[in-house]
Structures are given as structure tokens and as C-alpha cells.
Design a protein around this motif. Sequence first.
Motif, PDB file in Angstrom:
ATOM      1  N   ILE A  73       4.657   7.385 -16.823  1.00  0.00           N
ATOM      2  CA  ILE A  73       5.844   7.306 -15.706  1.00  0.00           C
ATOM      3  C   ILE A  73       7.152   6.393 -16.218  1.00  0.00           C
ATOM      4  CG2 ILE A  73       6.322   6.716 -13.256  1.00  0.00           C
ATOM      5  CD1 ILE A  73       4.742   9.490 -13.767  1.00  0.00           C
ATOM      6  N   ILE A  89      -5.205   4.036  -0.908  1.00  0.00           N
ATOM      7  CA  ILE A  89      -6.232   3.406  -1.835  1.00  0.00           C
ATOM      8  C   ILE A  89      -5.653   2.489  -2.753  1.00  0.00           C
ATOM      9  CG2 ILE A  89      -7.932   5.514  -1.715  1.00  0.00           C
ATOM     10  CD1 ILE A  89      -6.587   6.231  -4.336  1.00  0.00           C
ATOM     11  N   PHE A  90      -6.516   1.571  -3.446  1.00  0.00           N
ATOM     12  CA  PHE A  90      -6.109   0.704  -4.530  1.00  0.00           C
ATOM     13  C   PHE A  90      -5.130  -0.282  -4.059  1.00  0.00           C
ATOM     14  CE2 PHE A  90      -6.643   4.556  -7.837  1.00  0.00           C
ATOM     15  CZ  PHE A  90      -8.294   4.296  -7.674  1.00  0.00           C
ATOM     16  N   ALA A  91      -5.321  -0.898  -3.022  1.00  0.00           N
ATOM     17  CA  ALA A  91      -4.302  -1.972  -2.574  1.00  0.00           C
ATOM     18  C   ALA A  91      -4.670  -3.429  -3.195  1.00  0.00           C
ATOM     19  CB  ALA A  91      -4.163  -2.174  -1.071  1.00  0.00           C
ATOM     20  N   THR A  92      -3.976  -3.760  -4.135  1.00  0.00           N
ATOM     21  CA  THR A  92      -4.300  -5.184  -4.763  1.00  0.00           C
ATOM     22  C   THR A  92      -4.042  -6.071  -3.494  1.00  0.00           C
ATOM     23  OG1 THR A  92      -3.565  -4.478  -6.752  1.00  0.00           O
ATOM     24  CG2 THR A  92      -3.574  -6.804  -6.383  1.00  0.00           C
ATOM     25  N   GLY A 119      -0.607   9.518  -6.190  1.00  0.00           N
ATOM     26  CA  GLY A 119      -0.653   8.388  -7.243  1.00  0.00           C
ATOM     27  C   GLY A 119       0.681   8.413  -7.916  1.00  0.00           C
ATOM     28  N   SER A 120       0.991   8.902  -9.075  1.00  0.00           N
ATOM     29  CA  SER A 120       2.213   8.974  -9.760  1.00  0.00           C
ATOM     30  C   SER A 120       3.023   9.524  -8.870  1.00  0.00           C
ATOM     31  CB  SER A 120       2.051   9.833 -11.022  1.00  0.00           C
ATOM     32  OG  SER A 120       1.251   9.103 -11.721  1.00  0.00           O
ATOM     33  N   GLY A 132       3.056   2.389 -11.929  1.00  0.00           N
ATOM     34  CA  GLY A 132       3.758   3.502 -12.797  1.00  0.00           C
ATOM     35  C   GLY A 132       2.807   3.457 -13.999  1.00  0.00           C
ATOM     36  N   THR A 133       2.299   4.500 -14.486  1.00  0.00           N
ATOM     37  CA  THR A 133       1.713   4.562 -15.791  1.00  0.00           C
ATOM     38  C   THR A 133       2.664   4.432 -16.737  1.00  0.00           C
ATOM     39  OG1 THR A 133       1.788   7.065 -15.751  1.00  0.00           O
ATOM     40  CG2 THR A 133      -0.239   6.101 -14.881  1.00  0.00           C
ATOM     41  N   ILE A 153      -9.793  -7.395 -14.586  1.00  0.00           N
ATOM     42  CA  ILE A 153      -9.015  -8.057 -13.339  1.00  0.00           C
ATOM     43  C   ILE A 153      -9.898  -7.982 -12.103  1.00  0.00           C
ATOM     44  CG2 ILE A 153      -6.859  -8.021 -14.341  1.00  0.00           C
ATOM     45  CD1 ILE A 153      -6.361  -5.697 -11.943  1.00  0.00           C
ATOM     46  N   ILE A 155      -1.420   1.022 -16.476  1.00  0.00           N
ATOM     47  CA  ILE A 155      -1.628   2.246 -15.513  1.00  0.00           C
ATOM     48  C   ILE A 155      -0.854   1.773 -14.161  1.00  0.00           C
ATOM     49  CG2 ILE A 155      -3.224   3.145 -14.018  1.00  0.00           C
ATOM     50  CD1 ILE A 155      -5.295   2.840 -16.473  1.00  0.00           C
ATOM     51  N   TYR A 156      -1.112   0.771 -13.512  1.00  0.00           N
ATOM     52  CA  TYR A 156      -0.753   0.372 -12.164  1.00  0.00           C
ATOM     53  C   TYR A 156       0.674   0.130 -12.565  1.00  0.00           C
ATOM     54  CZ  TYR A 156      -2.222  -4.540 -12.658  1.00  0.00           C
ATOM     55  OH  TYR A 156      -2.664  -6.050 -12.974  1.00  0.00           O
ATOM     56  N   SER A 195       0.788  -1.104  -0.025  1.00  0.00           N
ATOM     57  CA  SER A 195       0.186   0.047  -0.104  1.00  0.00           C
ATOM     58  C   SER A 195       0.868   1.240  -0.053  1.00  0.00           C
ATOM     59  CB  SER A 195      -0.966  -0.034   1.229  1.00  0.00           C
ATOM     60  OG  SER A 195      -2.121   0.256   1.008  1.00  0.00           O
ATOM     61  N   LEU A 196       1.068   1.870  -1.185  1.00  0.00           N
ATOM     62  CA  LEU A 196       1.688   2.873  -1.398  1.00  0.00           C
ATOM     63  C   LEU A 196       0.771   4.050  -1.715  1.00  0.00           C
ATOM     64  CD1 LEU A 196       4.582   4.521  -1.724  1.00  0.00           C
ATOM     65  CD2 LEU A 196       4.466   3.790  -4.098  1.00  0.00           C
ATOM     66  N   ILE A 246      -5.534  -2.096 -17.529  1.00  0.00           N
ATOM     67  CA  ILE A 246      -4.876  -1.667 -16.370  1.00  0.00           C
ATOM     68  C   ILE A 246      -3.225  -1.783 -16.338  1.00  0.00           C
ATOM     69  CG2 ILE A 246      -4.733  -4.301 -15.226  1.00  0.00           C
ATOM     70  CD1 ILE A 246      -5.282  -0.710 -13.472  1.00  0.00           C
ATOM     71  N   THR A 248      -9.170  -4.860  -5.016  1.00  0.00           N
ATOM     72  CA  THR A 248      -8.558  -3.447  -5.136  1.00  0.00           C
ATOM     73  C   THR A 248      -9.059  -2.844  -3.672  1.00  0.00           C
ATOM     74  OG1 THR A 248      -8.329  -3.669  -7.239  1.00  0.00           O
ATOM     75  CG2 THR A 248      -7.717  -1.516  -6.350  1.00  0.00           C
TER      76      THR A 248
HETATM   77  C1  LIG Z   1      -6.633  -1.886 -10.183  1.00  0.00           C
HETATM   78  C2  LIG Z   1      -5.564  -1.186  -9.489  1.00  0.00           C
HETATM   79  C3  LIG Z   1      -4.752  -1.981  -8.740  1.00  0.00           C
HETATM   80  C4  LIG Z   1      -3.547  -1.177  -7.815  1.00  0.00           C
HETATM   81  N1  LIG Z   1      -3.070  -1.697  -7.050  1.00  0.00           N
HETATM   82  C5  LIG Z   1      -2.072  -1.004  -6.140  1.00  0.00           C
HETATM   83  C6  LIG Z   1      -1.504  -1.509  -5.239  1.00  0.00           C
HETATM   84  O1  LIG Z   1      -1.334  -2.862  -4.932  1.00  0.00           O
HETATM   85  N2  LIG Z   1      -0.495  -0.835  -4.552  1.00  0.00           N
HETATM   86  C7  LIG Z   1      -0.614   0.642  -4.581  1.00  0.00           C
HETATM   87  O2  LIG Z   1       0.236   1.094  -3.699  1.00  0.00           O
HETATM   88  N3  LIG Z   1      -1.337   0.991  -5.701  1.00  0.00           N
HETATM   89  C8  LIG Z   1      -1.691   0.293  -6.322  1.00  0.00           C
HETATM   90  N4  LIG Z   1      -2.537   1.053  -7.569  1.00  0.00           N
HETATM   91  C9  LIG Z   1      -2.521   2.319  -7.786  1.00  0.00           C
HETATM   92  C10 LIG Z   1      -1.451   2.574  -9.116  1.00  0.00           C
HETATM   93  O3  LIG Z   1      -0.432   2.351  -8.839  1.00  0.00           O
HETATM   94  C11 LIG Z   1      -1.878   4.342  -9.569  1.00  0.00           C
HETATM   95  O4  LIG Z   1      -3.210   4.325  -9.941  1.00  0.00           O
HETATM   96  C12 LIG Z   1      -0.935   4.556 -10.560  1.00  0.00           C
HETATM   97  O5  LIG Z   1       0.267   4.759 -10.030  1.00  0.00           O
HETATM   98  C13 LIG Z   1      -1.460   6.035 -11.167  1.00  0.00           C
HETATM   99  O6  LIG Z   1      -1.749   6.795 -10.253  1.00  0.00           O
HETATM  100  P1  LIG Z   1      -3.251   7.839 -10.222  1.00  0.00           P
HETATM  101  O7  LIG Z   1      -4.172   6.573 -10.104  1.00  0.00           O
HETATM  102  O8  LIG Z   1      -3.153   8.638  -8.979  1.00  0.00           O
HETATM  103  O9  LIG Z   1      -2.908   8.597 -11.530  1.00  0.00           O
HETATM  104  P2  LIG Z   1      -2.445   9.984 -11.637  1.00  0.00           P
HETATM  105  O10 LIG Z   1      -1.007  10.035 -10.794  1.00  0.00           O
HETATM  106  O11 LIG Z   1      -3.380  11.111 -10.974  1.00  0.00           O
HETATM  107  O12 LIG Z   1      -2.355  10.158 -13.052  1.00  0.00           O
HETATM  108  C14 LIG Z   1      -3.159  10.649 -13.913  1.00  0.00           C
HETATM  109  C15 LIG Z   1      -2.682  10.933 -15.166  1.00  0.00           C
HETATM  110  O13 LIG Z   1      -1.583  12.057 -15.282  1.00  0.00           O
HETATM  111  C16 LIG Z   1      -0.337  11.346 -15.763  1.00  0.00           C
HETATM  112  N5  LIG Z   1       0.748  11.977 -14.960  1.00  0.00           N
HETATM  113  C17 LIG Z   1       0.640  12.037 -13.579  1.00  0.00           C
HETATM  114  N6  LIG Z   1       2.211  12.566 -13.472  1.00  0.00           N
HETATM  115  C18 LIG Z   1       2.818  12.725 -14.528  1.00  0.00           C
HETATM  116  C19 LIG Z   1       4.153  13.282 -14.998  1.00  0.00           C
HETATM  117  N7  LIG Z   1       4.947  13.680 -14.000  1.00  0.00           N
HETATM  118  N8  LIG Z   1       4.322  13.079 -16.152  1.00  0.00           N
HETATM  119  C20 LIG Z   1       3.333  12.957 -17.140  1.00  0.00           C
HETATM  120  N9  LIG Z   1       2.195  12.596 -16.994  1.00  0.00           N
HETATM  121  C21 LIG Z   1       1.999  12.488 -15.647  1.00  0.00           C
HETATM  122  C22 LIG Z   1      -0.599   9.963 -15.579  1.00  0.00           C
HETATM  123  O14 LIG Z   1       0.317   9.256 -16.541  1.00  0.00           O
HETATM  124  C23 LIG Z   1      -1.876   9.547 -15.913  1.00  0.00           C
HETATM  125  O15 LIG Z   1      -2.254   9.576 -17.166  1.00  0.00           O
HETATM  126  C24 LIG Z   1      -3.548   0.083  -8.385  1.00  0.00           C
HETATM  127  C25 LIG Z   1      -4.564   0.976  -8.891  1.00  0.00           C
HETATM  128  C26 LIG Z   1      -5.489   0.135  -9.860  1.00  0.00           C
HETATM  129  C27 LIG Z   1      -6.522   0.883 -10.656  1.00  0.00           C
END
Ligand SMILES: Cc1cc2nc3c(=O)[nH]c(=O)nc-3n(C[C@H](O)[C@H](O)[C@H](O)COP(=O)(O)OP(=O)(O)OC[C@H]3O[C@@H](n4cnc5c(N)ncnc54)[C@H](O)[C@@H]3O)c2cc1C
Length: 379
Positions: A368, A155-158, A131-132, A364-365, A204, A361-362, A124-125, A358, A209
Amino acid sequence: MDFLLTEEQLMLKEMVEKFAKDKILPVASENERNHLFPTEIIKEAGELGLMGVAYPTEYGGAGMDFVSYFLAVEAVSRYCASTGVIISAHSSLVCDPIFNFGTEEQKQKYLPGLLSGQKIGSFSLTESGAGSDAGATKTTAKFVDGRWLLNGSKIFATNGKEADVFILLASTEPEKKTRGVTAFIVEKDTPGYSIGKVERKLGIRSSSTAEIVLENVELPAENMLGELNQGFKISMITLDGGRLGIASQALGIARASLEDSVKYSKERYQFDQPIANFQAIQWMLADMKTEYDAAWLLTYRASLMKDKKMNYSAAAAMAKLKSSEVAMDAARKAIQIHGGYGYTEDFNVERYYRDAKITEIYEGTSEIQRLVIARDLLK
Ligand SMILES: Cc1cc2nc3c(=O)[nH]c(=O)nc-3n(C[C@H](O)[C@H](O)[C@H](O)COP(=O)(O)OP(=O)(O)OC[C@H]3O[C@@H](n4cnc5c(N)ncnc54)[C@H](O)[C@@H]3O)c2cc1C
């Protein structure tokens, strides 16, 4: 690409492929549609050593390497990407940091249960505002009278709903930002610790989550993982490994899309011939295979670099970036090749399409991952 693998890796690959095809595939779509966590399958996966592939036998692991881990997650995800991420999050995001940063006591206490699959792990990070920008954590940990006191929410802890052991990141010195974050090990029954909202998702769906709520959660001093204020660094190192797991999961989805499309295109007749006769279909299949192989090789390289204890951070980011985009594209083409039937629940390709997204996205998008790769280039 089997010529790149050892006898042991090939045997594991074959064993996991058979397990996944015989045991996971028959229930995958039904479980996924009903948001059901595959408890029995995970138990069996544990008995086969799949919950701790790359960790030493002395702690209860299977004693293999990270190339084997990649092959195992890929083979499972070929049949069910939900099961793939359950294994990946558990292994890469929980077992790995405990193995890498835990004290001997922590390893003895947590690894045997986790590596055998008797216990499930969750990491859980992420928070609603982090998020990012993972270092923007608002959850706090304060050291009071010899104990840690944690407050906040994640949030979003798998695996969040089912897990027994959580790795959780909290801010120990907020003014230091990323340099003031620390990692902790939290057990599920700790008072003040609870599961909040469980997400309803596009894909998934067999993996949970969940939101994690912390209200005055007291932890003994020995539950800190690694050193004080090293949590962000631990997370980044951990996510490099996690990206290998997600690249493998994405490869499984891409291969599923390709194999199902090859089969369907030979069976489906239009204009008195199999649609595989049409060059438009052949080109899609050819592109899917070429892209899959390229992504496989990138993931193989990153896994091998981890095995060789090289710096594989950019290699893992490339593997994850490429494999996730390949999975998304392959799933889209698979539906196209299946035509209208591909859009229905009668075929698995609609599940691949929902599951693939997904992976971009997860952990690191894709944006990222590009940032990590560019930083490495420009350093
Ligand atoms: C199904 C699911 C399972 C997950 N499991 C886990 C888990 O087990 N543990 C955990 O800790 N997290 C988990 N996550 C969280 C996941 O890692 C984050 O959702 C993801 O890192 C993106 O963060 P965010 O959703 O806040 O998007 P945001 O950070 O808000 O990003 C929104 C958009 O902005 C872009 N963006 C943001 N910053 C930048 C930048 N600097 N440069 C360019 N573009 C940028 C992103 O690429 C994206 O397109 C999970 C998420 C989901 C949906």
C-alpha cells in the motif's frame, strides 16, 4: 546526523534515550514475553511529555514539533518497540485527528487528559473485511432522534484493551462507500461498547491489539469528529502522520539491531579473534548502518515537511516503506551476527526480529505504501 537537529531537539533526544535505557529496557523483554502492558512506564512517559510531544502546551502538550516526536518514538523503540507503538498510536492516530479536526469543545474535553498520558487513546478503522481496503467498513452509524446509534465490530485496535478514548470510523451512508464514512469519538464506558478478542501476536506483545464490539452504542451528536461523511479523508490524513510514527518505531528497531551487533561482534571470539575482524561481519554492519542512515534521513524529511505544513503524504509513505524494510533486514542480520545465541531469548535480537515484521504491515502494508508513492508520481 545530529548536526541537522536544534538544541531543543537534541536535548529531548538525550532525555528520552536515558529514560528508555534506564526505565524501559530492564523490563522490556519480560513484559513482551508475558504480554504485559507497561502501565507504569506509560504514566511516566506522560509525565515527561512523551504522550503529547508535538501539541501545544495550552492543551497539555509538550509544545515541540514533529521532528522531536520522531526522535522520541525512535529512542523509545530502540529499547522497546511495543512501548514505541503504544505512544505512536496514541499520539498520531488519536491526539492528532482530535487536534486537527475536533471542535474547540472536543479539544478542551479530550486533549488535556490524552496529551498528559492520564488517558490512553486508540484508533479503530480496520474491520475483518476492511483492511487495506479501509473504506469497506460495515460498521454503521445512524442518526436517530438526535443521537448517533452505532453497530458493528472493529478489529486490531492498538491500545484497544487499555484505552479510555477511541476514534472510530463508521459508515453513515453506505451507498456512498468511502464518501459515506464518518469519524466518531467514543469513550470506553459507553453502554453497548465492549472489548472482544485480544490478539496473541508474533511480536510487540506489550501492546494490546483488540477487537471492539458495538451493540446499539448511543452517542450524542457532538461526538462526531470532523464533518459528516469526511471520515475516510480524516483517516487518510491521520495515517500520513501515523506512518511517521511507525517509520520512527522501525528505525528504533534497526538501530537496536545495529548497536547490539556492533557490541557482540567485538566481544565474541572465534578462531582466536573477535568476529568483528571478519569481513563478512563488517560488510553486514556497514550495510546496516548505511541503510539505517538512509531511512533516518527519509523520516527526518517527512517529519520536517509535516512541521512545515507541506503535503508530506508520499514522503511519509517512503519513510515508512524504507524504515520498515530496513528494520526487518537489520534484525535478520543481527541474529546472523549473534549466531545460535541470537536465536535464543538470552539476547534481545530475537525480540527485534519478531517486532520488526509488523512495521511492514500496519498503517498500510509495504504494498500500500508503494501504491501511495506511485499514485503521487503518476498524478
Ligand atoms: C498488531 C497490529 C496492530 C494494528 N493496529 C491497528 C490500529 O490501531 N487501528 C487499526 O485500524 N488497524 C490496526 N491494524 C490493522 C492493520 O493496519 C491492517 O492489518 C493492515 O492495514 C493490513 O490489512 P489486512 O490485515 O486486512 O491485510 P489485507 O488488506 O487483507 O492484505 C493482505 C495482503 O494483500 C495485499 N494487498 C491488499 N490490497 C492490495 C492492493 N490494492 N495492491 C497490492 N497488494 C494488496 C497486502 O499488501 C497484503 O500483502 C493493526 C494490525 C496489527 C496486526
